[in-house]
Design a protein around this motif. Structure first.
Motif, PDB file in Angstrom:
ATOM      1  N   SER A  77       7.403  34.116 -63.443  1.00 38.73           N
ATOM      2  CA  SER A  77       7.280  34.728 -62.536  1.00 38.73           C
ATOM      3  C   SER A  77       6.692  34.232 -61.228  1.00 38.73           C
ATOM      4  O   SER A  77       6.627  32.804 -61.298  1.00 38.73           O
ATOM      5  CB  SER A  77       6.008  35.775 -63.065  1.00 38.73           C
ATOM      6  N   GLY A  78       6.679  34.919 -60.071  1.00 36.38           N
ATOM      7  CA  GLY A  78       6.225  34.250 -58.878  1.00 36.38           C
ATOM      8  C   GLY A  78       4.778  33.589 -58.780  1.00 36.38           C
ATOM      9  O   GLY A  78       4.703  32.464 -58.685  1.00 36.38           O
ATOM     10  N   MET A  79       4.002  34.214 -59.744  1.00 38.86           N
ATOM     11  CA  MET A  79       2.766  33.719 -59.635  1.00 38.86           C
ATOM     12  C   MET A  79       2.715  32.576 -60.606  1.00 38.86           C
ATOM     13  O   MET A  79       1.830  31.811 -60.333  1.00 38.86           O
ATOM     14  CB  MET A  79       1.767  34.941 -60.285  1.00 38.86           C
ATOM     15  N   ILE A  82       3.318  29.804 -58.438  1.00 36.26           N
ATOM     16  CA  ILE A  82       2.317  29.296 -57.487  1.00 36.26           C
ATOM     17  C   ILE A  82       1.316  28.757 -58.416  1.00 36.26           C
ATOM     18  O   ILE A  82       0.644  27.862 -57.637  1.00 36.26           O
ATOM     19  CB  ILE A  82       1.781  30.645 -56.685  1.00 36.26           C
ATOM     20  N   TYR A 102       0.632  38.081 -50.088  1.00 41.25           N
ATOM     21  CA  TYR A 102       0.569  38.797 -51.446  1.00 41.25           C
ATOM     22  C   TYR A 102      -0.799  38.441 -52.109  1.00 41.25           C
ATOM     23  O   TYR A 102      -1.230  37.585 -52.128  1.00 41.25           O
ATOM     24  CB  TYR A 102       1.612  38.292 -52.310  1.00 41.25           C
ATOM     25  N   GLU A 144       3.388  32.749 -46.126  1.00 39.49           N
ATOM     26  CA  GLU A 144       4.673  33.537 -46.250  1.00 39.49           C
ATOM     27  C   GLU A 144       5.089  33.929 -44.646  1.00 39.49           C
ATOM     28  O   GLU A 144       4.145  34.146 -43.869  1.00 39.49           O
ATOM     29  CB  GLU A 144       4.072  34.908 -46.669  1.00 39.49           C
ATOM     30  N   ASN A 148       3.266  39.563 -46.141  1.00 41.42           N
ATOM     31  CA  ASN A 148       3.322  40.599 -47.029  1.00 41.42           C
ATOM     32  C   ASN A 148       1.767  41.147 -46.937  1.00 41.42           C
ATOM     33  O   ASN A 148       0.732  40.492 -47.379  1.00 41.42           O
ATOM     34  CB  ASN A 148       3.574  40.210 -48.449  1.00 41.42           C
ATOM     35  N   ASP A 173       6.377  30.466 -48.925  1.00 42.90           N
ATOM     36  CA  ASP A 173       6.871  31.626 -49.948  1.00 42.90           C
ATOM     37  C   ASP A 173       7.882  32.361 -49.288  1.00 42.90           C
ATOM     38  O   ASP A 173       7.518  33.232 -48.249  1.00 42.90           O
ATOM     39  CB  ASP A 173       5.676  32.447 -50.118  1.00 42.90           C
ATOM     40  N   THR A 175       9.648  34.628 -50.220  1.00 39.58           N
ATOM     41  CA  THR A 175      10.180  35.794 -51.080  1.00 39.58           C
ATOM     42  C   THR A 175      10.852  36.607 -50.121  1.00 39.58           C
ATOM     43  O   THR A 175      11.705  37.691 -50.556  1.00 39.58           O
ATOM     44  CB  THR A 175       8.835  36.513 -51.803  1.00 39.58           C
ATOM     45  N   PHE A 176      10.246  37.162 -48.998  1.00 37.88           N
ATOM     46  CA  PHE A 176      10.710  38.552 -48.307  1.00 37.88           C
ATOM     47  C   PHE A 176      11.989  38.324 -47.547  1.00 37.88           C
ATOM     48  O   PHE A 176      12.628  39.291 -47.594  1.00 37.88           O
ATOM     49  CB  PHE A 176       9.601  38.971 -47.253  1.00 37.88           C
ATOM     50  N   SER A 195       9.018  34.475 -55.512  1.00 36.60           N
ATOM     51  CA  SER A 195       9.005  35.637 -56.528  1.00 36.60           C
ATOM     52  C   SER A 195      10.488  36.006 -56.858  1.00 36.60           C
ATOM     53  O   SER A 195      11.090  36.769 -56.015  1.00 36.60           O
ATOM     54  CB  SER A 195       8.190  36.854 -56.281  1.00 36.60           C
ATOM     55  N   THR A 197      11.722  37.663 -59.057  1.00 34.49           N
ATOM     56  CA  THR A 197      11.453  39.088 -59.440  1.00 34.49           C
ATOM     57  C   THR A 197      12.020  40.116 -58.466  1.00 34.49           C
ATOM     58  O   THR A 197      12.623  41.189 -58.836  1.00 34.49           O
ATOM     59  CB  THR A 197       9.963  39.650 -59.406  1.00 34.49           C
ATOM     60  N   LYS A 198      12.069  39.700 -57.022  1.00 38.46           N
ATOM     61  CA  LYS A 198      12.400  40.384 -55.962  1.00 38.46           C
ATOM     62  C   LYS A 198      14.000  40.336 -55.768  1.00 38.46           C
ATOM     63  O   LYS A 198      14.719  40.583 -56.307  1.00 38.46           O
ATOM     64  CB  LYS A 198      11.579  39.971 -54.556  1.00 38.46           C
ATOM     65  N   ALA A 208      10.430  36.616 -62.551  1.00 36.19           N
ATOM     66  CA  ALA A 208      10.944  35.253 -62.328  1.00 36.19           C
ATOM     67  C   ALA A 208      10.248  34.627 -61.147  1.00 36.19           C
ATOM     68  O   ALA A 208       9.683  35.171 -60.189  1.00 36.19           O
ATOM     69  CB  ALA A 208      12.249  35.157 -62.218  1.00 36.19           C
ATOM     70  N   LEU A 326       9.487  44.957 -54.848  1.00 39.30           N
ATOM     71  CA  LEU A 326      10.285  44.934 -53.765  1.00 39.30           C
ATOM     72  C   LEU A 326      11.528  44.425 -54.316  1.00 39.30           C
ATOM     73  O   LEU A 326      11.692  43.471 -55.114  1.00 39.30           O
ATOM     74  CB  LEU A 326       9.753  44.525 -52.430  1.00 39.30           C
TER      75      LEU A 326
HETATM   76  N1  PLP Z   1       5.130  36.095 -53.377  1.00 43.81           N
HETATM   77  C1  PLP Z   1       5.276  37.422 -52.753  1.00 43.81           C
HETATM   78  C2  PLP Z   1       5.455  37.415 -51.419  1.00 43.81           C
HETATM   79  C3  PLP Z   1       5.082  38.603 -53.524  1.00 43.81           C
HETATM   80  O1  PLP Z   1       5.615  39.805 -52.952  1.00 43.81           O
HETATM   81  C4  PLP Z   1       4.830  38.276 -55.096  1.00 43.81           C
HETATM   82  C5  PLP Z   1       4.718  39.630 -55.641  1.00 43.81           C
HETATM   83  O2  PLP Z   1       4.830  40.562 -55.275  1.00 43.81           O
HETATM   84  C6  PLP Z   1       4.755  37.213 -55.513  1.00 43.81           C
HETATM   85  C7  PLP Z   1       4.586  36.328 -54.746  1.00 43.81           C
HETATM   86  C8  PLP Z   1       4.153  37.097 -57.037  1.00 43.81           C
HETATM   87  O3  PLP Z   1       5.604  37.193 -57.777  1.00 43.81           O
HETATM   88  P1  PLP Z   1       5.418  37.943 -59.179  1.00 43.81           P
HETATM   89  O4  PLP Z   1       5.185  39.394 -59.116  1.00 43.81           O
HETATM   90  O5  PLP Z   1       7.130  37.547 -59.531  1.00 43.81           O
HETATM   91  O6  PLP Z   1       4.696  37.031 -60.186  1.00 43.81           O
END
Ligand code: PLP
Length: 392
Positions: A77-79, A82, A102, A144, A148, A173, A175-176, A195, A197-198, A208, A326
């Motif tokens: 996962s993203g977490m 990190i 986040y 980020e 977020n 980060d 992700t966005f 992340s 996942t997004k 992921a 998202l």
């Molecule tokens: N970083 C950002 C900017 C996020 O928005 C999120 C989750 O919303 C994460 C990290 C964490 O990712 P994950 O939910 O895949 O653990």
């Protein structure tokens, strides 16, 4: 010849011989925990799937190519990404982190990293002077951009110069925007976090995370850590993300178009007090985004005239779903104060402007006409119930 990003989403620069996989166009899922050795001291290069798995490796190579890194690690996962990244630091180390992150990252830093002896300065990386917060124990800057949920934009090049000057790691980060719209390593960052996942996954169907670096020493540390801590992405989830990435370009383009339409529509609504989308020329980060990114993304935040109005929007949306997360095909709307940012200390939330009237929207890839019609119906219904009117 360097390949363009849409091609990199689908093909590696150096493809293995197709015969290895019977010519399979879709990369196989190597659903195995372990690998037989051909003899003593004769490994195939794969020993145990916590360390290496061909499906995960294929995904890691694609993500490294998309971010122009030397290595990428796929985590569960993203977490998880990190958390693994935080293992670079030891008790006594100090990090500078942006205040608008986040909520899960803030929760990790406040509750886990602090317990492990790491200290933090929480600042506004877009406005504050970072140098004022650097001390002899400072090791890294984490941020980020856009943030977020308040969509603040930091100048990665400027921050990377500061990081170089004081020998700090710059960790972004991404992700966005996804690597489709922004490549922080090219702008001077040392580590990129996602992340997955997004947008990378893109279908709201799996979790992921990724760590990408252009530094050999970081890659070596991360490889040791993934082997040791065991949060690597499973073969099946790796395959889902590989499949998602194939359409990253067209999804990002369509979602961005939709976000722009929605932002412009929201601006015309009387009940909407503020629309925060970096693709609007009035956004303070618009110029910086134009200089460091290839697009503005598909995330936007808006503030309504009252808490009741915000709650009514959440209650009345139907096709647009009220859900966390998202970056998927489906347009989602989130209430940061009780969802993604519920664990952020109140004073930080207030300072960042995350109020009870604030909603965050992730534009999906539906037809914009249908999204606007849905929003129009929702706003009309609310106005009808309170007997008000729309901006002329
Ligand atoms: N970083 C950002 C900017 C996020 O928005 C999120 C989750 O919303 C994460 C990290 C964490 O990712 P994950 O939910 O895949 O653990």
């Amino acid at each position: 010849m360097a390949r363009e990003i849409e091609t990199k989403c689908i093909h590696l620069e150096k493809e293995e011989g197709g015969t290895d996989h019977y010519g399979a166009i879709s990369y196989p899922i190597y659903q195995t925990a372990t690998y037989a050795h051909m003899g003593v001291g004769r490994s195939t290069g794969y020993d145990y799937s916590r360390l290496q798995n061909p499906t995960r490796e294929r995904l890691e190579k694609i993500v490294a190519a998309l971010e122009n890194g030397v290595d990428a690690l796929a985590l569960s996962s993203g977490m998880a990404a990190i958390t693994l990244m935080m293992e670079l630091f030891v008790p006594g180390d100090h990090l500078i982190v942006d205040s608008d992150l986040y909520g899960g990252s803030i929760r990790l830093f406040d509750n886990v990293s602090v317990k492990n002896g790491i200290t933090f300065s929480v600042i506004d990386c877009c406005k504050d002077n970072v140098e004022d917060h650097i001390n002899q124990n400072t090791r890294a800057i984490f941020l980020e951009t856009p943030t977020n949920p308040m969509m603040n934009v930091a100048d990665i090049r400027v921050l990377s110069e500061t990081a170089r000057k004081y020998n700090l790691l710059l960790i972004v980060d991404n992700t966005f925007l996804s690597p489709y719209f922004q490549n922080p390593l090219d702008l001077g960052a040392d580590i990129v976090v996602h992340s997955g996942t997004k947008y990378l996954g893109g279908h709201n169907d799996t979790l992921a995370g990724f760590l990408v670096t252009n530094r050999g020493d970081m890659s070596e540390k991360f490889r040791f850590l993934i082997k040791t801590t065991g949060a690597g992405l499973s073969p099946f989830d790796s395959w889902l993300i590989l499949r998602g990435i194939k359409t990253l370009g067209i999804r990002m383009q369509k979602a961005q178009e939709n976000a722009m339409e929605i932002a412009n529509w929201l601006k015309k609504q009387k009940a909407v007090k503020r629309v925060i989308y970096p693709g609007l020329p009035e956004h303070p980060g618009y110029g910086t985004m134009k200089s460091q990114s290839r697009g503005f993304g598909a995330m936007l935040t808006f503030q309504l005239e009252s808490r009741e109005y915000a709650l009514a929007v959440l209650e009345k949306v139907r096709m647009i779903r009220f859900a966390e997360s998202l970056g998927g095909a489906e347009t989602l709307i989130t209430y940061p104060i009780t969802q993604t940012h519920a664990d952020v200390p109140e004073e930080i939330r207030e300072k960042n402007g995350i109020t009870d009237t604030t909603l965050r929207l992730s534009a999906g890839i539906e037809n914009a006409k249908d999204l606007l019609e849905e929003l129009d119906n929702v706003f009309h219904e609310i106005e009808g119930e309170k007997g008000g009117g729309k901006k002329s």
